[in-house]
Design an enzyme around this catalytic site. Sequence first.
Site, PDB file in Angstrom:
ATOM      1  N   THR A   1       0.803  -1.061   0.027  1.00 37.42           N
ATOM      2  CA  THR A   1       0.010  -0.170  -0.018  1.00 37.42           C
ATOM      3  C   THR A   1       0.818   1.216  -0.107  1.00 37.42           C
ATOM      4  O   THR A   1       2.012   1.348   0.437  1.00 37.42           O
ATOM      5  CB  THR A   1      -0.899  -0.061   1.226  1.00 37.42           C
ATOM      6  OG1 THR A   1      -1.834  -1.060   1.265  1.00 37.42           O
ATOM      7  CG2 THR A   1      -1.500   1.313   1.534  1.00 37.42           C
TER       8      THR A   1
ATOM      9  N   ARG B   1     -15.002  -5.390   0.419  1.00 36.45           N
ATOM     10  CA  ARG B   1     -14.551  -5.005   1.686  1.00 36.45           C
ATOM     11  C   ARG B   1     -13.702  -3.674   1.280  1.00 36.45           C
ATOM     12  O   ARG B   1     -13.088  -3.545   0.369  1.00 36.45           O
ATOM     13  CB  ARG B   1     -13.717  -6.155   1.949  1.00 36.45           C
ATOM     14  CG  ARG B   1     -12.573  -5.643   3.316  1.00 36.45           C
ATOM     15  CD  ARG B   1     -11.338  -5.308   3.124  1.00 36.45           C
ATOM     16  NE  ARG B   1     -10.543  -4.983   4.077  1.00 36.45           N
ATOM     17  CZ  ARG B   1      -9.522  -4.190   4.218  1.00 36.45           C
ATOM     18  NH1 ARG B   1      -8.684  -3.718   3.057  1.00 36.45           N
ATOM     19  NH2 ARG B   1      -8.596  -4.248   5.211  1.00 36.45           N
TER      20      ARG B   1
ATOM     21  N   GLY C   1     -11.178  -1.053   3.252  1.00 34.48           N
ATOM     22  CA  GLY C   1     -10.288  -1.095   4.351  1.00 34.48           C
ATOM     23  C   GLY C   1     -10.032   0.239   5.066  1.00 34.48           C
ATOM     24  O   GLY C   1     -11.079   1.198   4.720  1.00 34.48           O
ATOM     25  N   ASP C   2      -9.158   0.600   5.698  1.00 34.17           N
ATOM     26  CA  ASP C   2      -8.838   2.053   6.189  1.00 34.17           C
ATOM     27  C   ASP C   2      -8.213   2.964   5.248  1.00 34.17           C
ATOM     28  O   ASP C   2      -8.562   4.416   5.629  1.00 34.17           O
ATOM     29  CB  ASP C   2      -7.823   1.926   7.254  1.00 34.17           C
ATOM     30  CG  ASP C   2      -6.575   1.264   6.931  1.00 34.17           C
ATOM     31  OD1 ASP C   2      -6.330   0.424   6.094  1.00 34.17           O
ATOM     32  OD2 ASP C   2      -5.388   1.953   7.075  1.00 34.17           O
TER      33      ASP C   2
ATOM     34  N   THR D   1      -0.384   2.191   7.028  1.00 34.71           N
ATOM     35  CA  THR D   1      -0.673   1.042   6.248  1.00 34.71           C
ATOM     36  C   THR D   1      -0.509  -0.091   7.200  1.00 34.71           C
ATOM     37  O   THR D   1      -0.043   0.009   8.151  1.00 34.71           O
ATOM     38  CB  THR D   1       0.720   1.057   5.259  1.00 34.71           C
ATOM     39  OG1 THR D   1       0.606  -0.256   4.745  1.00 34.71           O
ATOM     40  CG2 THR D   1       1.897   0.927   5.863  1.00 34.71           C
ATOM     41  N   GLY D   2      -1.190  -1.319   6.770  1.00 35.13           N
ATOM     42  CA  GLY D   2      -1.282  -2.143   7.692  1.00 35.13           C
ATOM     43  C   GLY D   2      -2.452  -3.090   7.607  1.00 35.13           C
ATOM     44  O   GLY D   2      -3.453  -2.718   6.697  1.00 35.13           O
TER      45      GLY D   2
ATOM     46  N   GLY E   1      -5.952  -3.120   7.771  1.00 32.74           N
ATOM     47  CA  GLY E   1      -6.835  -1.854   7.858  1.00 32.74           C
ATOM     48  C   GLY E   1      -7.990  -1.882   9.090  1.00 32.74           C
ATOM     49  O   GLY E   1      -8.404  -1.026   9.518  1.00 32.74           O
TER      50      GLY E   1
HETATM   51  N1  ASP Z   1      -4.423  -1.042   5.020  1.00 31.19           N
HETATM   52  C1  ASP Z   1      -4.522  -1.483   3.933  1.00 31.19           C
HETATM   53  C2  ASP Z   1      -5.799  -2.241   4.018  1.00 31.19           C
HETATM   54  O1  ASP Z   1      -6.256  -2.728   5.068  1.00 31.19           O
HETATM   55  C3  ASP Z   1      -3.536  -2.531   3.512  1.00 31.19           C
HETATM   56  C4  ASP Z   1      -2.055  -2.086   3.548  1.00 31.19           C
HETATM   57  O2  ASP Z   1      -1.690  -1.192   3.944  1.00 31.19           O
HETATM   58  O3  ASP Z   1      -1.168  -2.794   3.266  1.00 31.19           O
HETATM   59  O4  ASP Z   1      -6.826  -2.245   3.056  1.00 31.19           O
END
Ligand code: ASP
Length: 327
Positions: A191, A219, A221-222, A242-243, A245
């Site tokens: 991301t 879905r 995400g954040d 990032t992570g 979400g």
């Molecule tokens: N945060 C993103 C999500 O959950 C994914 C990512 O940051 O790798 O969609």
Amino acid sequence: MKTSLLALLLTAMTVTAAPVAIVIHAGAGGKPTLPAELEKQYHAELAKALRAGHAVLKKGGAAMDAVEAAIVVMEDSPLFNAGKGAVFTSAGENELDASLMDGSTLQAGAVGGVTIIKNPIRAARAVMEKTPHVMLAGDGAEVFAKKAGLEIVPRKYFHTDRRWKQLQEWKAKQKDKKRSALETTNEYLGTVGCAALDVHGNIAAGTSTGGLTGKQYGRLGDSPIIAAGTYADNRTCAISCTGHGEFFIRHAVAFDIHARMKYKQESLAQAARALVQQTLKKAGGRGGIIGLDASGNIVMEFNSPAMNRGYIDKTGKLHTAIFREEK
Ligand code: ASP
């Protein structure tokens, strides 16, 4: 006459002396090692994105324009999980999310679950500038993007063999009951996000993603959610996350960093550390954040083995890194 010339000169000097800075991430998670060639490519692409954003800032351009320019470079790179090279849903499709926010006006824009817009970050910007709304999703966002004149691509444009293989690996791991979906998704970096400070003292942030490998169809995400994956306010900070979400949404991570600075007078570094190393860690949420404040202080905090990241700070120094031990 003399005085106005002096005033003009002084203004020009202030503008040139005003610091600019940019910081990016290209995903957290990761294994502790990478093939050497891939590692080299990551560094090169991170530097390219930083330079694209920094060039805008050096010309006196707006933080929002710098954020968009840096993110477009990463969306166009098949290396990252945003735009071309996005990960696949469990249904074998690419669904993209993006958002951005202007810290000087608190205006924001976002798109969710889009499938044919080449650069979702541009669509997020268009939502902010051309509609009375903050977020558009799915078909509605795509119809809007077409009308706004944004570049539309066939769905297969986003396909890369590397991400397709990751989906197959992910599916195979789902059969192994000992491994949770969370563990397996931790392996995939990509991301992208950016925060920038311009000569006018304005800050902005943006984030763009394909989400998580194997995510359920539909879905979100954040990353497209203002306050979760992206937030910017000139008075505090500009943040991109990032992570995993779902954890960033539950804990309103980007907004909470801002709130700790605003209400508890914490520094950017303190607030970021608290969210990433305490709040998220305690909840089991893996990932990281990048951000900066209006003085050009930069933060890159993560609790995973790696986070693709980099900055050009107010002294003009360019730095890129991937693993934890790299400073
Ligand atoms: N945060 C993103 C999500 O959950 C994914 C990512 O940051 O790798 O969609």
